[in-house]
Design a protein around this motif. Structure first.
Motif, PDB file in Angstrom:
ATOM      1  N   VAL A 144      25.456  33.001  36.696  1.00 40.54           N
ATOM      2  CA  VAL A 144      26.506  34.003  36.234  1.00 40.54           C
ATOM      3  C   VAL A 144      28.082  33.383  36.228  1.00 40.54           C
ATOM      4  O   VAL A 144      28.576  33.619  35.309  1.00 40.54           O
ATOM      5  CB  VAL A 144      26.375  35.067  37.330  1.00 40.54           C
ATOM      6  CG1 VAL A 144      27.792  35.954  37.137  1.00 40.54           C
ATOM      7  CG2 VAL A 144      25.140  35.925  37.116  1.00 40.54           C
ATOM      8  N   SER A 185      30.012  33.324  32.475  1.00 37.15           N
ATOM      9  CA  SER A 185      30.986  34.374  32.379  1.00 37.15           C
ATOM     10  C   SER A 185      32.090  34.103  31.221  1.00 37.15           C
ATOM     11  O   SER A 185      32.284  34.946  30.278  1.00 37.15           O
ATOM     12  CB  SER A 185      31.510  34.558  33.872  1.00 37.15           C
ATOM     13  OG  SER A 185      30.649  35.158  34.833  1.00 37.15           O
ATOM     14  N   TRP A 194      32.707  36.356  27.643  1.00 36.18           N
ATOM     15  CA  TRP A 194      33.817  37.116  27.554  1.00 36.18           C
ATOM     16  C   TRP A 194      34.376  37.238  25.968  1.00 36.18           C
ATOM     17  O   TRP A 194      34.256  36.315  25.190  1.00 36.18           O
ATOM     18  CB  TRP A 194      35.131  36.596  28.296  1.00 36.18           C
ATOM     19  CG  TRP A 194      34.941  36.758  30.097  1.00 36.18           C
ATOM     20  CD1 TRP A 194      33.722  37.309  30.653  1.00 36.18           C
ATOM     21  CD2 TRP A 194      35.610  36.005  30.762  1.00 36.18           C
ATOM     22  NE1 TRP A 194      33.970  36.942  31.562  1.00 36.18           N
ATOM     23  CE2 TRP A 194      35.156  36.131  32.041  1.00 36.18           C
ATOM     24  CE3 TRP A 194      36.576  35.078  30.602  1.00 36.18           C
ATOM     25  CZ2 TRP A 194      35.466  35.701  33.158  1.00 36.18           C
ATOM     26  CZ3 TRP A 194      37.160  34.455  31.749  1.00 36.18           C
ATOM     27  CH2 TRP A 194      36.594  34.899  33.120  1.00 36.18           C
ATOM     28  N   GLY A 226      30.432  41.514  29.063  1.00 33.08           N
ATOM     29  CA  GLY A 226      31.723  40.766  29.371  1.00 33.08           C
ATOM     30  C   GLY A 226      32.954  41.247  28.940  1.00 33.08           C
ATOM     31  O   GLY A 226      33.893  40.674  28.799  1.00 33.08           O
ATOM     32  N   PHE A 256      29.041  40.071  33.807  1.00 32.31           N
ATOM     33  CA  PHE A 256      29.655  38.607  34.187  1.00 32.31           C
ATOM     34  C   PHE A 256      31.032  38.798  34.179  1.00 32.31           C
ATOM     35  O   PHE A 256      32.050  38.945  33.347  1.00 32.31           O
ATOM     36  CB  PHE A 256      29.287  37.830  33.014  1.00 32.31           C
ATOM     37  CG  PHE A 256      28.051  37.721  32.458  1.00 32.31           C
ATOM     38  CD1 PHE A 256      27.461  36.705  33.148  1.00 32.31           C
ATOM     39  CD2 PHE A 256      27.240  38.433  31.916  1.00 32.31           C
ATOM     40  CE1 PHE A 256      25.918  36.415  33.006  1.00 32.31           C
ATOM     41  CE2 PHE A 256      25.912  38.070  31.633  1.00 32.31           C
ATOM     42  CZ  PHE A 256      25.012  37.101  32.232  1.00 32.31           C
ATOM     43  N   PRO A 257      31.794  38.469  35.490  1.00 33.50           N
ATOM     44  CA  PRO A 257      31.216  37.844  36.664  1.00 33.50           C
ATOM     45  C   PRO A 257      30.719  38.471  37.693  1.00 33.50           C
ATOM     46  O   PRO A 257      30.366  38.191  38.965  1.00 33.50           O
ATOM     47  CB  PRO A 257      32.399  37.153  37.066  1.00 33.50           C
ATOM     48  CG  PRO A 257      33.543  37.965  37.017  1.00 33.50           C
ATOM     49  CD  PRO A 257      33.204  38.697  35.758  1.00 33.50           C
ATOM     50  N   TRP A 258      30.629  40.025  37.537  1.00 34.59           N
ATOM     51  CA  TRP A 258      30.729  41.008  38.913  1.00 34.59           C
ATOM     52  C   TRP A 258      29.298  40.813  39.479  1.00 34.59           C
ATOM     53  O   TRP A 258      28.954  40.986  40.685  1.00 34.59           O
ATOM     54  CB  TRP A 258      30.970  42.408  38.618  1.00 34.59           C
ATOM     55  CG  TRP A 258      32.578  42.459  38.621  1.00 34.59           C
ATOM     56  CD1 TRP A 258      33.326  42.262  37.544  1.00 34.59           C
ATOM     57  CD2 TRP A 258      33.459  42.685  39.615  1.00 34.59           C
ATOM     58  NE1 TRP A 258      34.753  42.426  37.942  1.00 34.59           N
ATOM     59  CE2 TRP A 258      34.785  42.777  39.189  1.00 34.59           C
ATOM     60  CE3 TRP A 258      33.042  42.966  41.252  1.00 34.59           C
ATOM     61  CZ2 TRP A 258      35.679  42.893  40.149  1.00 34.59           C
ATOM     62  CZ3 TRP A 258      34.290  43.232  42.022  1.00 34.59           C
ATOM     63  CH2 TRP A 258      35.548  43.215  41.502  1.00 34.59           C
ATOM     64  N   ARG A 287      37.885  40.485  35.700  1.00 36.00           N
ATOM     65  CA  ARG A 287      37.417  39.532  35.147  1.00 36.00           C
ATOM     66  C   ARG A 287      37.982  38.248  35.646  1.00 36.00           C
ATOM     67  O   ARG A 287      38.792  37.502  34.848  1.00 36.00           O
ATOM     68  CB  ARG A 287      37.548  39.742  33.456  1.00 36.00           C
ATOM     69  CG  ARG A 287      36.538  38.873  32.792  1.00 36.00           C
ATOM     70  CD  ARG A 287      36.463  39.287  31.372  1.00 36.00           C
ATOM     71  NE  ARG A 287      37.649  38.930  30.605  1.00 36.00           N
ATOM     72  CZ  ARG A 287      38.047  39.148  29.486  1.00 36.00           C
ATOM     73  NH1 ARG A 287      36.992  39.630  28.624  1.00 36.00           N
ATOM     74  NH2 ARG A 287      38.875  38.634  28.890  1.00 36.00           N
ATOM     75  N   THR A 313      36.115  34.234  41.379  1.00 35.36           N
ATOM     76  CA  THR A 313      35.109  35.080  41.814  1.00 35.36           C
ATOM     77  C   THR A 313      34.670  34.617  43.073  1.00 35.36           C
ATOM     78  O   THR A 313      34.083  35.169  44.064  1.00 35.36           O
ATOM     79  CB  THR A 313      33.972  34.700  40.863  1.00 35.36           C
ATOM     80  OG1 THR A 313      34.590  35.266  39.467  1.00 35.36           O
ATOM     81  CG2 THR A 313      32.628  35.518  41.201  1.00 35.36           C
TER      82      THR A 313
END
Length: 183
Positions: free
Chosen positions: A44, A48, A52, A70, A81-83, A135, A141
């Protein structure tokens, strides 16, 4: 009427939660859940930035799925991506705590390390990774995940020392009724 078909399939937190719940549930059922979960975390974070802004289809449904994967606000506030990192981190920490008896001090230490590592990474990332809270690049992250683990550790410590008050009765209720679906 301005309510178009694009608004109907706009990515939101419920769509993200459904995908994340499915992925975490499959990982939890695996015999190699720690390895697969850790590999998914790395995947991930690595994928990410690459995912996007992937668009280019004239098909509205495909673009909606790409936004969920994304996208960027206002098309997607919680892209996978990224959550997904946060859900995977919670699944792994919950499994380790429940099956190996590791205390919340472990979460505090892990949170501090993620926050420190994220801060170092954040300063070396391109500026395009710092556009939005929704994001973030790998550094941001890690920082978000670390702060979350620190917060959980502090709440656990406080709840053990100050149990009898309305806030902690409410949090205890949430812990008993809501949190188990993630563990």
């Amino acid at each position: 009427n301005n309510y178009t078909s694009k608004n109907i399939i706009k990515s939101d937190i419920l769509q993200f939660a459904g995908v994340a719940y499915l992925i975490c549930g499959l990982i939890r059922r695996s015999a190699y859940r720690l390895f697969i979960g850790a590999a998914a975390l790395v995947l991930v974070l690595t994928l990410s930035p690459w995912i996007w802004e992937r668009t280019g289809s004239n098909h509205i449904l495909i673009n909606a799925m790409l936004d969920l994967a994304g996208g960027f606000p206002p098309h997607a506030y919680f892209p996978i991506f990224p959550w997904l990192f946060h859900c995977l981190l919670g699944t792994l920490c919950g499994h380790i705590k429940n099956h190996y008896g590791i205390s919340f001090k472990y979460l505090l230490f892990t949170g501090l390390m993620l926050t420190l590592m994220g801060t170092v990474i954040w300063f070396s990332e391109p500026a395009s990774f710092h556009i939005s809270f929704f994001r973030s690049g790998p550094g941001g992250t890690f920082i978000h995940g670390g702060v979350t683990l620190i917060f959980i550790s502090l709440l656990d410590t406080l709840s053990k020392n100050k149990r009898d008050n309305p806030l902690f009765r409410f949090l205890s209720w949430c812990s008993r009724k809501i949190t188990p679906i993630y563990l």
